[in-house]
Design a protein around this motif. Structure first.
Motif, short mmCIF file in Angstrom:
data_model
loop_
_atom_site.label_atom_id
_atom_site.label_comp_id
_atom_site.label_asym_id
_atom_site.label_seq_id
_atom_site.Cartn_x
_atom_site.Cartn_y
_atom_site.Cartn_z
N UNK A 1 0.85 -1.20 0.03
CA UNK A 1 -0.15 -0.06 -0.15
C UNK A 1 0.91 0.99 -0.01
N UNK A 2 1.84 1.22 1.04
CA UNK A 2 2.71 2.57 0.99
C UNK A 2 3.45 2.79 -0.37
N UNK B 1 -10.26 7.21 -4.67
CA UNK B 1 -9.69 5.72 -4.32
C UNK B 1 -8.51 5.88 -3.30
N UNK B 2 -7.75 6.61 -3.41
CA UNK B 2 -6.50 6.78 -2.58
C UNK B 2 -6.94 7.42 -0.96
N UNK C 1 -6.24 4.94 2.19
CA UNK C 1 -5.52 5.37 3.34
C UNK C 1 -6.67 5.25 4.65
N UNK C 2 -8.15 5.34 4.54
CA UNK C 2 -8.87 5.00 5.66
C UNK C 2 -8.82 3.56 5.95
N UNK D 1 -4.12 10.15 10.72
CA UNK D 1 -5.31 10.47 10.66
C UNK D 1 -5.75 11.95 10.28
N UNK D 2 -5.02 12.80 10.92
CA UNK D 2 -5.13 14.28 10.55
C UNK D 2 -4.77 14.47 9.26
N UNK D 3 -3.62 13.94 8.77
CA UNK D 3 -3.24 14.35 7.41
C UNK D 3 -4.37 13.52 6.43
N UNK D 4 -4.73 12.42 6.81
CA UNK D 4 -5.94 11.69 5.70
C UNK D 4 -7.15 12.81 5.60
N UNK D 5 -7.60 13.15 6.94
CA UNK D 5 -8.69 14.16 7.03
C UNK D 5 -8.73 15.30 6.10
N UNK D 6 -7.33 15.83 6.23
CA UNK D 6 -7.15 16.88 5.51
C UNK D 6 -7.16 16.67 3.83
N UNK D 7 -6.52 15.49 3.72
CA UNK D 7 -6.60 15.22 2.26
C UNK D 7 -8.05 15.06 1.75
N UNK D 8 -9.04 14.55 2.53
CA UNK D 8 -10.37 14.18 2.36
C UNK D 8 -11.01 15.66 2.05
#
Length: 509
Positions: free
Chosen positions: A100-101, A116-117, A121-122, A141-148
């Motif tokens: 995945x990475x 899809x990315x 990540x989720x 998770x903070x990074x993923x939420x910013x991406x969302x």
């Protein structure tokens, strides 16, 4: 580490047969997807069938598949992994984490706007939720939420003019991230999760996956009964209730208090009626996910009611707390642990154990342990102690992993155990000889547990060594209660991880 550089490893040389990945896909659909709904599995299944495995260039779908397979391994035990796939659990998880990475980095996910990315990540975070320190997971998770938010998942797709199918998938991903953030924030002892921020994304529609397809132009929600989305929608209803408390308070207030402090009994009763009407009256306990929904709904309602009636600070001094208050707290805490035990006793939900542990009511356990630090030890406390002992049989992770939250719980358990042993030196219980429980011996053997935690400061040098550790010498009840306060400085080793800097008092609310 999640975003560590990709380098040679044992897992990178693994060759996973296609038949094994078919098994992992089946496990994901059975044990993970019903509780997450991050993807729409019929479409993903079609993409799997069309996928050309010989393509050497990673795609967004490769990242998603690898994260799906990593999640599928999480419900499995070590023996199951060795039997089914011929490799250890840790090796298999790392293999798919690395895959995945690799795909994420080669696709430059930080600049990508592909939904899809975000799904990958989720799911990747879901698979590492129990494998890493909550503070690390919280940061990532903070990074993923910013991406969302970058791709607009915090805005409902209908206001952006998006197709109905895409709106539904975006809603699923956003609300799952919100729920995951709320839970990880609690585990990390961190304040102000994403629920304190503005968004207008609607709930996913309450329909079965088979009734959703990319060309759909009209959705008719189920009006009677449960659907594939019902378990997740219950969680989202609970999040919405807590979020309403955040939005009703000032930022300054919320920095110092839990949002549940603003909830009223009437609000919880309305929530209870909503849950009963929309979900619980349709639950069939024979269906595993229905059993999960019923049990977690009862546990959640118990936690909310306990907080409003018992935990919320009352307008009186601490020394005015009555014995009945302590008994009521034990009653609520025990009820939550009993729901957890009920979930474990049902073999039909064995595949959901990963989720049961991820949602374990740590607050109830900490509350119980603190309530047991009383000189008024009797049959009620003995019954509670029995539940604590069986808890370690259900969750060997409690003393097998050196994590901040586990250190807090294990230290409190040792405090309660020492107090219990000291009080048993009294005349009434003098004749009852009890060996040191196995789980206490295990705790005392861990390097992060200091041996001087088994006795109060004044008597540590005189603690006898019976096997691993024996009972502390007898002392007066007043001295016991005075010296319990000295343990506050011993909750963490000086060399503890950075997670020990987080505020675990959040778990008392």
């Amino acid at each position: 580490m999640l975003f560590s550089p990709i380098g040679p490893s044992q897992s990178s040389s693994l060759v996973i047969p296609a038949s094994h990945e078919e098994q992992l896909w089946s496990i994901f659909l059975r044990d993970v997807d019903p509780l997450t709904k991050v993807i729409h599995w019929p479409v993903v299944d079609q993409l799997r069938e069309r996928k050309i495995s010989a393509n050497p260039t990673p795609t967004c779908f490769d990242a998603l598949l690898a994260s799906i397979y990593a999640c599928a391994i999480v419900p499995l035990g070590e023996v199951e992994c060795q039997t089914m796939f011929g490799h250890g659990r840790a090796v298999l998880i790392e293999h798919y984490h690395a895959a995945t990475r690799k795909a994420l980095f080669e696709l430059d996910f930080l600049h990508s706007l592909d939904l899809m990315l975000v799904q990958a990540l989720a799911l990747l975070l879901t698979s590492i939720h129990q494998l890493s320190e909550p503070s690390l997971c919280w940061s990532i998770l903070g990074l993923v939420i910013r991406k969302a938010q970058t791709i607009g998942l915090h805005r409902d797709g209908t206001s952006l003019g998006l197709p109905l199918y895409e709106c539904e998938i975006r809603r699923r991903v956003w609300w799952y991230l919100v729920t995951l953030d709320m839970r990880v924030s609690e585990l990390a002892g961190a304040a102000n999760p994403i629920i304190s921020q503005p968004w207008d994304t609607n709930f996913p529609t309450n329909i079965n996956d088979q009734d959703l397809h990319p060309d759909i132009d009209y959705l008719t929600p189920a009006t009677d009964g449960l659907t594939d989305m019902s378990f997740c929608l219950f969680q989202y209803e609970a999040v919405r209730l807590v979020r309403s408390a955040y939005l009703a308070a000032s930022p300054e207030f919320m920095l110092r208090n839990s949002p549940r402090m603003l909830l009223s009994i009437e609000q919880i009763n309305v929530f209870r009626r909503t849950v009963e009407d929309r979900f619980l009256r349709f639950c069939d306990p024979v269906i595993p996910v229905h059993f999960m929904l019923n049990s977690f709904a009862r546990l959640t309602l118990c936690k909310m009611q306990a907080f409003v009636q018992e935990i919320r600070p009352k307008e009186r001094k601490p020394q005015q707390s009555s014995l009945s208050d302590s008994g009521s707290k034990l009653s609520y805490g025990l009820r939550m642990l009993e729901y957890d035990q009920l979930l474990h006793s049902n073999q039909s939900v064995h595949g959901f154990r990963w989720f049961i542990y991820a949602q374990f009511p740590w607050g109830a356990l900490i509350w119980l342990l603190q309530s047991m630090l009383t000189k008024n030890w009797g049959a009620r406390e003995d019954n509670t102690w029995h539940h604590i002992e069986t808890l370690y049989q259900r969750y060997p992770e409690l003393y097998d992993e050196d994590r901040g939250l586990h250190r807090l719980v294990n230290t409190l358990v040792l405090r309660v155990w020492w107090l219990r042993q000291a009080l048993r030196k009294g005349a009434v219980l003098r004749s009852k000889v009890e060996p040191t429980p196995h789980f206490i011996t295990e705790l005392l053997s861990k390097p992060y547990i200091r041996s001087d935690q088994v006795a109060p400061l004044e008597t540590r040098e005189t603690v006898p060594n019976e096997g691993a550790h024996g009972a502390a010498p007898s002392t007066s009840e007043a001295t016991i209660m005075e010296q319990l306060d000295d343990w506050d400085q011993l909750l963490f080793m000086p060399t503890a991880s950075l997670e020990s800097n987080f505020d675990f008092s959040a778990w008392l609310t």
